[in-house]
Enzyme design. Sequence first.
Site, mmCIF file in Angstrom:
data_model
loop_
_atom_site.group_PDB
_atom_site.id
_atom_site.type_symbol
_atom_site.label_atom_id
_atom_site.label_comp_id
_atom_site.label_asym_id
_atom_site.label_seq_id
_atom_site.Cartn_x
_atom_site.Cartn_y
_atom_site.Cartn_z
ATOM 1 N N ASP A 54 3.604 24.230 -0.815
ATOM 2 C CA ASP A 54 4.982 24.114 -1.302
ATOM 3 C C ASP A 54 5.527 22.691 -1.196
ATOM 4 O O ASP A 54 6.700 22.477 -0.902
ATOM 5 C CB ASP A 54 5.901 25.088 -0.562
ATOM 6 C CG ASP A 54 5.960 24.830 0.938
ATOM 7 O OD1 ASP A 54 5.056 24.141 1.457
ATOM 8 O OD2 ASP A 54 6.901 25.318 1.599
ATOM 9 N N SER B 156 0.834 -1.203 0.000
ATOM 10 C CA SER B 156 0.000 0.000 0.000
ATOM 11 C C SER B 156 0.872 1.257 0.000
ATOM 12 O O SER B 156 1.642 1.476 -0.941
ATOM 13 C CB SER B 156 -0.956 -0.053 1.197
ATOM 14 O OG SER B 156 -1.934 0.965 1.110
ATOM 15 N N HIS C 215 -7.395 -5.438 -0.997
ATOM 16 C CA HIS C 215 -6.188 -4.643 -0.773
ATOM 17 C C HIS C 215 -5.211 -5.330 0.176
ATOM 18 O O HIS C 215 -4.004 -5.080 0.120
ATOM 19 C CB HIS C 215 -6.594 -3.277 -0.214
ATOM 20 C CG HIS C 215 -5.476 -2.310 -0.072
ATOM 21 N ND1 HIS C 215 -4.906 -1.660 -1.145
ATOM 22 C CD2 HIS C 215 -4.801 -1.877 1.024
ATOM 23 C CE1 HIS C 215 -3.942 -0.864 -0.722
ATOM 24 N NE2 HIS C 215 -3.847 -0.981 0.578
#
Length: 434
Positions: A359, A145, A412
């Site tokens: 940023d 993951s 998953h």
Amino acid sequence: MSAAQYRQAGVVLTDRRFVVPLDHDAPDGERIELYAREAVATGRENDELPWLLYLQGGPGFGANRFSGKQAWLGRALQDYRVLLLDQRGTGASTPANRQTLPLRGDAHAQAAYLGHFRADSIVRDCELVRRELTGGAPWTVLGQSFGGFCAVRYLSSAPEGLDAALITGGLPSLDAHADDVYRAAYPRIERKVRAHYARYPMDVERAREIAAYVLEHEPVLPNGYRLTLEAFQSLGIWLGASDGSDRLHHLLEDAFVPSPAGRVLSDAFQEQAAAALSYAGHPLYALVHEAIYAQGGRATDWAAERVRAEFPQFDGEKSLASGAALLFTGETVHPWQFDTDPALRPLRDTAHLLASRTDWEPLYDPARLAANEVPVAAAVYHDDMYVDTGHAVATARAVRGLRPWVTNEFEHDGLRASGPRVLDRLLGMVRGEV
């Protein structure tokens, strides 16, 4: 580096601690500690074995604490000396939570500190650890993951440190904004919920009954968590795991008990819900989850919350009013969680500052990935609730030499549920055996 050694069935374990810079661009500045557990098969302690580094999913979770050769570890120990790393801020690696973060100062100081807890810093940690442990030899990385996101960052920034990369359920988009990630996610989440109701049709009414009760009473759970309708819906995060639908069904089926005040949510339900919803054990997940997608000078700005408004079928109150089935949600983080969860409440201002930050540096280098020479194999789980299959396949095409294994056999958590089989397949792929 310090080390303490002990044994479990079939495994010799060594606790290792490392000191690394908080900011790798300021190596003489503040230092933080990393914890990792080395595992080697009993009887092979003195063998010259290649290293495999395991990077846990998350973000915000420490590495698995196995008992013996559980899950995929037994297969890995046939070939490797394994390092189970607690990524910075998780597990025993200088934890970052509501108790420790105030030591940094105010919310601005905390947010600046947590800006160093993404995949770019994690990979630079790994490189320092690798050089200390292996004497400079490259190692194999296994990324589950978010650990796979870190592996792709590794391939982008320090491929010389890798002998091979194995990725399970963790191929990120190289350029998608968080908005794109969640815009792709909500339809997948809806499919998982519909599939759950098809499997357990009795849960449609049960979920509506619980939702109506929660909306009216907004109970406070045993750990102080305020159970709102949105919080109840977020239990759908379970539906991305192999046993998640069963777990959700078992939670819903015995939710109410009679009391002198009428039907109320049982203590058993409340205790399970509290454990599932609390971020006390992994607050970094909530704090930096959207930041793992942040690139290109744009704020994430609570992407999951904003994008949810584009999918009105997830509005729980409207579903109750219209008689529609209640849709649960999935792997999403929302600002209201920093009000409902006592483990997150003190970090609310810090979370808002991280959500507004613009940023962020790029995480991936498409040109370098296109020229990749490291053997890479990735398990891509078809219709994975947490990682978009389309994004994963596009990234697989963009990384030179990456061999994808697209499968609908697993959810998953395939590495947890069927670890030896998954790992064996990926190893065969990077070795050219399959």
